[in-house]
Design a protein around this motif. Structure first.
Motif, short mmCIF file in Angstrom:
data_model
loop_
_atom_site.label_atom_id
_atom_site.label_comp_id
_atom_site.label_asym_id
_atom_site.label_seq_id
_atom_site.Cartn_x
_atom_site.Cartn_y
_atom_site.Cartn_z
N ASN A 81 -6.78 7.74 -1.95
CA ASN A 81 -7.18 9.14 -2.10
C ASN A 81 -6.28 9.92 -3.07
OD1 ASN A 81 -5.35 8.74 0.18
ND2 ASN A 81 -5.51 10.94 0.54
N HIS A 82 -5.00 9.53 -3.16
CA HIS A 82 -4.12 10.21 -4.12
C HIS A 82 -4.37 9.75 -5.55
CE1 HIS A 82 -1.27 12.61 -1.64
NE2 HIS A 82 -1.79 11.86 -0.70
N ASP A 83 -4.77 8.48 -5.71
CA ASP A 83 -5.15 7.99 -7.04
C ASP A 83 -6.40 8.74 -7.50
OD1 ASP A 83 -3.15 5.98 -6.62
OD2 ASP A 83 -4.63 4.82 -5.50
N SER A 111 0.84 -1.20 0.00
CA SER A 111 0.00 0.00 0.00
C SER A 111 0.87 1.25 0.00
CB SER A 111 -0.90 0.00 1.25
OG SER A 111 -1.86 1.04 1.17
N ASP A 112 0.27 2.37 -0.37
CA ASP A 112 0.94 3.67 -0.27
C ASP A 112 2.35 3.68 -0.85
OD1 ASP A 112 -1.06 5.48 1.43
OD2 ASP A 112 -1.17 3.41 2.14
N ILE A 113 2.41 3.33 -2.10
CA ILE A 113 3.67 3.30 -2.84
C ILE A 113 4.15 4.73 -3.12
CG2 ILE A 113 4.75 2.60 -5.02
CD1 ILE A 113 2.39 0.38 -5.02
N GLY A 128 -3.91 0.83 -2.56
CA GLY A 128 -4.12 2.21 -3.00
C GLY A 128 -2.97 3.17 -2.73
N ASP A 129 -3.13 4.38 -3.28
CA ASP A 129 -2.07 5.40 -3.27
C ASP A 129 -0.80 4.90 -3.96
OD1 ASP A 129 -3.71 7.30 -2.24
OD2 ASP A 129 -2.55 7.65 -0.40
N ILE A 130 -0.99 4.51 -5.21
CA ILE A 130 0.15 4.12 -6.04
C ILE A 130 0.98 5.37 -6.35
CG2 ILE A 130 0.80 3.09 -8.27
CD1 ILE A 130 -2.19 1.95 -8.23
N GLY A 151 -4.58 0.82 4.56
CA GLY A 151 -3.32 1.57 4.53
C GLY A 151 -3.60 2.99 4.99
N HIS A 152 -3.21 3.99 4.18
CA HIS A 152 -3.59 5.40 4.31
C HIS A 152 -2.83 6.21 5.35
CE1 HIS A 152 -6.03 8.79 3.35
NE2 HIS A 152 -6.99 8.63 4.23
N THR A 153 -2.63 5.66 6.57
CA THR A 153 -1.89 6.44 7.58
C THR A 153 -0.38 6.24 7.45
OG1 THR A 153 -1.88 4.66 9.19
CG2 THR A 153 -3.74 6.19 9.27
N HIS A 154 0.03 5.20 6.74
CA HIS A 154 1.46 4.85 6.59
C HIS A 154 2.05 4.35 7.91
CE1 HIS A 154 1.95 7.69 2.84
NE2 HIS A 154 0.74 7.20 2.91
N ILE A 155 1.21 3.95 8.84
CA ILE A 155 1.67 3.43 10.13
C ILE A 155 1.15 2.00 10.29
CG2 ILE A 155 1.57 3.74 12.65
CD1 ILE A 155 1.00 6.74 12.05
ZN ZN Z 1 -0.90 7.47 1.27
#
Ligand code: ZN
Length: 256
Positions: A62-64, A7-9, A35-37, A160-164
């Protein structure tokens, strides 16, 4: 069955390539992307190509979404990166067919994926708002919020999303990977698992992060993995692009 969850690449090609190489050594059956490629990083097109070629399931981040539609809720620094990313997607690298393939792929991404056999939901953000809602470790102190999440999931939710990275239990705990020796058993209790970020970790560990769900007869667990990558190469590329703030490179070194 082994499923790698990335996730979150965030357009970090160096991190993604090292993670895919590590995954290749783990004999997984499939790879899901949560998500968030793209967004923030210097290689949106190349990262999209890798995900299109390697992932069996991908959900929208959300960035995609921001690359496709009007970006909402982004700070000026992130917004500038969004517009730069769109420009990259519009003008290559690659043939017109490859450019179309990337936009078509983004435009068709689902917001969630369900695996009924496992009782699992796969989203970018949360079971309530799959694309945009954050679930932070400190949210365990907001019981009502946590209940709203857990009542929406059958057994497991991967996000994913929080990167934590870490595991949220229904009994109100948050367990970071180093608190469970990087392996958490998946049993009857409902859990939400944040798989961390490949391309922009924010848990003070700079190494790329991903997870593997292992479902073998009588044994079900999630394993967190950290992978070193040539971070200075990514930082150098970010510095070279005016529209990407230098801070986006600096933060990669410290994992913040
Ligand atoms: Zn992200």
């Amino acid at each position: 069955m082994k499923t790698a969850l990335i996730s979150d690449i965030h357009a970090n090609l160096e991190a993604l390539r090292e993670v895919l190489a590590d995954i290749a050594d783990q004999q997984v059956d499939e790879i899901y992307c949560l998500g968030d490629i793209i967004g923030y990083g210097p290689n949106p097109c190349e990262c999209l190509d890798e995900v299109i070629d390697h992932c069996q399931v991908t959900v929208l981040g959300n960035h995609d979404q921001a690359a496709l539609f009007d970006p909402d809720g982004f700070n000026p620094l992130a917004l500038t990166a969004v517009y730069w990313t769109r420009d990259q997607l519009d003008h290559g690298p690659g043939t017109p067919d490859e450019i179309h393939r990337r936009w078509d792929f983004l435009g068709e991404l689902p917001r969630m994926h369900r695996n009924s056999a496992l009782g699992a939901l796969f989203v970018h953000g949360s079971p309530r708002e799959p694309t945009n809602e954050y679930i932070f470790p400190e949210d365990i102190y907001n019981q009502r919020k946590m209940e709203a999440f857990f009542e929406r999931i059958e057994r497991y939710c991967f996000q994913g999303h929080t990167h934590i990275p870490g595991v949220f239990t229904e009994s109100g705990e948050f367990i970071a990977p180093d608190e469970c020796d990087y392996v958490f058993p998946l049993g009857a209790e409902k859990v939400m698992v944040n798989v961390g970020s490949v391309g922009q970790p924010r848990d003070t560990d700079w190494r790329a992060c991903y997870a593997i769900v292992i479902d073998e007869s009588g044994d079900r667990r999630v394993e967190f993995r950290r992978v070193e990558y040539p971070v200075e190469e990514t930082v150098r590329k970010i510095y070279a692009v005016t529209e990407l703030d230098n801070m986006l490179g600096d933060r990669l070194r410290s994992g913040r």
